[in-house]
Design an enzyme around this catalytic site. Structure first.
Site, mmCIF file in Angstrom:
data_model
loop_
_atom_site.group_PDB
_atom_site.id
_atom_site.type_symbol
_atom_site.label_atom_id
_atom_site.label_comp_id
_atom_site.label_asym_id
_atom_site.label_seq_id
_atom_site.Cartn_x
_atom_site.Cartn_y
_atom_site.Cartn_z
ATOM 1 N N THR A 1 78.098 2.103 76.628
ATOM 2 C CA THR A 1 78.517 1.527 75.342
ATOM 3 C C THR A 1 78.394 2.545 74.210
ATOM 4 O O THR A 1 79.349 2.778 73.453
ATOM 5 C CB THR A 1 77.684 0.281 75.004
ATOM 6 O OG1 THR A 1 77.860 -0.699 76.039
ATOM 7 C CG2 THR A 1 78.117 -0.317 73.675
ATOM 8 N N HIS B 1 63.501 38.313 61.526
ATOM 9 C CA HIS B 1 64.858 38.215 62.040
ATOM 10 C C HIS B 1 65.157 39.374 62.987
ATOM 11 O O HIS B 1 64.390 40.337 63.092
ATOM 12 C CB HIS B 1 65.852 38.183 60.888
ATOM 13 C CG HIS B 1 65.858 36.877 60.152
ATOM 14 N ND1 HIS B 1 66.800 36.564 59.204
ATOM 15 C CD2 HIS B 1 65.034 35.799 60.232
ATOM 16 C CE1 HIS B 1 66.563 35.355 58.719
ATOM 17 N NE2 HIS B 1 65.495 34.875 59.318
ATOM 18 N N GLY C 1 73.828 4.986 77.602
ATOM 19 C CA GLY C 1 74.685 4.173 78.446
ATOM 20 C C GLY C 1 76.141 4.217 78.020
ATOM 21 O O GLY C 1 76.517 4.857 77.028
ATOM 22 N N GLU D 1 67.288 41.853 62.961
ATOM 23 C CA GLU D 1 67.437 43.193 62.396
ATOM 24 C C GLU D 1 66.077 43.851 62.143
ATOM 25 O O GLU D 1 65.886 45.042 62.417
ATOM 26 C CB GLU D 1 68.223 43.125 61.076
ATOM 27 C CG GLU D 1 69.630 42.570 61.234
ATOM 28 C CD GLU D 1 69.716 41.081 60.977
ATOM 29 O OE1 GLU D 1 70.697 40.641 60.364
ATOM 30 O OE2 GLU D 1 68.791 40.337 61.410
ATOM 31 N N TRP E 1 68.169 7.933 91.811
ATOM 32 C CA TRP E 1 68.807 9.037 91.093
ATOM 33 C C TRP E 1 70.214 9.228 91.636
ATOM 34 O O TRP E 1 70.418 9.223 92.856
ATOM 35 C CB TRP E 1 68.012 10.335 91.254
ATOM 36 C CG TRP E 1 66.650 10.280 90.643
ATOM 37 C CD1 TRP E 1 65.482 10.062 91.275
ATOM 38 C CD2 TRP E 1 66.323 10.475 89.254
ATOM 39 N NE1 TRP E 1 64.437 10.107 90.390
ATOM 40 C CE2 TRP E 1 64.938 10.356 89.139
ATOM 41 C CE3 TRP E 1 67.086 10.733 88.122
ATOM 42 C CZ2 TRP E 1 64.292 10.489 87.919
ATOM 43 C CZ3 TRP E 1 66.452 10.862 86.921
ATOM 44 C CH2 TRP E 1 65.065 10.749 86.818
#
Length: 376
Positions: free
Chosen positions: A307, A54, A305, A56, A174
């Site tokens: 929906t 971690h 999409g 520390e 695109w």
């Protein structure tokens, strides 16, 4: 210990370090730590990957001199329990740290104030709440999963200036330019899962992977591929689907009991997950999201999409919208941004809070959150 300007300065550095773990720490939170002695930084560290030390621990290892009597600035409460790694609170105590400044308390019930209490009980002066909001923004998904049992849901859409996402024929590649598409890749890389629906799957055969390298993301080690999640009620996904041949996992949520399809898909590297149906015979979205949270998914990036995105928005399951707007017009017959048939009157409107608007190459990126504010 009172908050002073130097507390903000050193915590800002700790948050900067934590941000380095944006693409790598799943399912752990992003955490940074700075060790300060005699108004000088003597050690820095940030959590990089699950199972590794971690923040520390790394900051203490980096310390250029004895950390006894020093102050530790940590973006998240030091853990007090043994998980994949030993407790960080013990490490700070063993090093003789006398002051700890914490940006935010850990929302994990296993920690949740216990690390702070442990430090205080041992005589360490602990200050909590320095740059708390900034620390929370780094770990919105982790916080939501711990507090609500749901992941943070981000919906990405690309549209023309007149709010269209595809031509009437379905053609959509695109809408945006390369700069915006690269920006999207970074959002994919920061997510734990990329989610789409059956319609997008069948129309586009998408890859839903991260196509950036370690230099693009400024990380060490391999690029982590988020889990690909497909909502496919009747298992229309083909065993030859592009995503199934790519690195990483694909989870397919379904209502189907077709064992033959399940076996074929399992052989093609798909993990099939049976889930609940809603009243309309579709997958129950909140149930899917709860299951993802149980599987340690913090952030879900949705590319789907109108929906599915409309349904998520209508059910109040969207936390953030990322909308790329291209300076083009696609016409009145083209497809709209969201399918929201339940919005009939002005009172039904879904209000958004705009958080950021900026140019990304030739396109514009809008970041917004659904808002509780319904005033006109």
């Amino acid at each position: 210990m009172k908050i002073s300007p130097h507390h903000y300065r050193y915590m800002a550095r700790a948050i900067e370090l934590a941000r380095k773990g944006l693409y790598t720490t799943h399912p752990n939170p992003r955490v940074g730590c700075v060790i300060v002695k005699n108004d000088k930084i003597i050690g820095e560290g940030y959590h990089q990957r699950t199972g590794q030390p971690h923040a520390e621990v790394l900051a203490l290892q980096d310390a250029s001199e004895d950390a006894k009597g020093a102050t530790a600035y940590v973006t998240l409460e030091p853990c007090s329990h043994t998980g994949r790694t030993p407790p960080c609170a013990d490490g700070l105590l063993d090093a003789g740290i006398s002051h700890v400044v914490v940006a935010m308390q850990d929302p994990n019930p296993l920690v949740a104030g216990k690390g702070i209490k442990k430090l205080r009980d041992a005589g360490v002066d602990v200050l909590v709440g320095v740059l708390e909001q900034q620390a929370q923004q780094l770990n919105q998904g982790f916080i939501k999963r711990m507090q609500q049992g749901l992941p943070w849901v981000r919906v990405k859409m690309a549209m023309s200036l007149d709010g269209r996402t595809a031509m009437a024929s379905g053609e959509s590649q695109w809408i945006t330019a390369p700069d915006a598409r690269t920006d999207v890749q970074k959002y994919r890389a920061s997510a734990d899962a990329i989610l789409t629906g059956q319609g997008t799957l069948l129309a586009d055969d998408p890859s839903l992977n991260v196509r950036l390298n370690t230099d693009d993301l400024e990380i060490e080690g391999a690029v982590r591929q988020p889990v690909r999640v497909v909502l496919d009620e009747d298992l229309k996904i083909s065993p030859a689907a592009k995503m199934l041949s790519l690195e990483g996992e694909t989870w397919v949520y379904t209502l189907s009991d077709d064992d033959n399809k399940k076996q074929l898909l399992a052989a093609a590297n798909a993990n099939i997950i049976k889930n609940k149906a809603n009243a309309d015979g579709y997958l129950q979205l909140v149930s899917v999201l709860k299951d993802l949270a149980k599987r340690e998914i913090n952030e879900v990036h949705v590319e789907a999409g109108q929906t599915l995105t409309g349904a998520l928005l209508q059910e109040g399951l969207v936390d953030e919208l990322i909308i790329y707007m291209a300076p083009t017009l696609m016409g009145s017959d083209a497809r709209g941004l969201f399918n929201l048939p339940a919005l009939v009157t002005m009172q039904d409107r879904i209000h958004l809070e705009i958080k950021d608007i900026r140019a990304i190459g030739r396109d514009w990126r809008i970041i917004a959150n659904p808002s509780e504010n319904t005033t006109n």
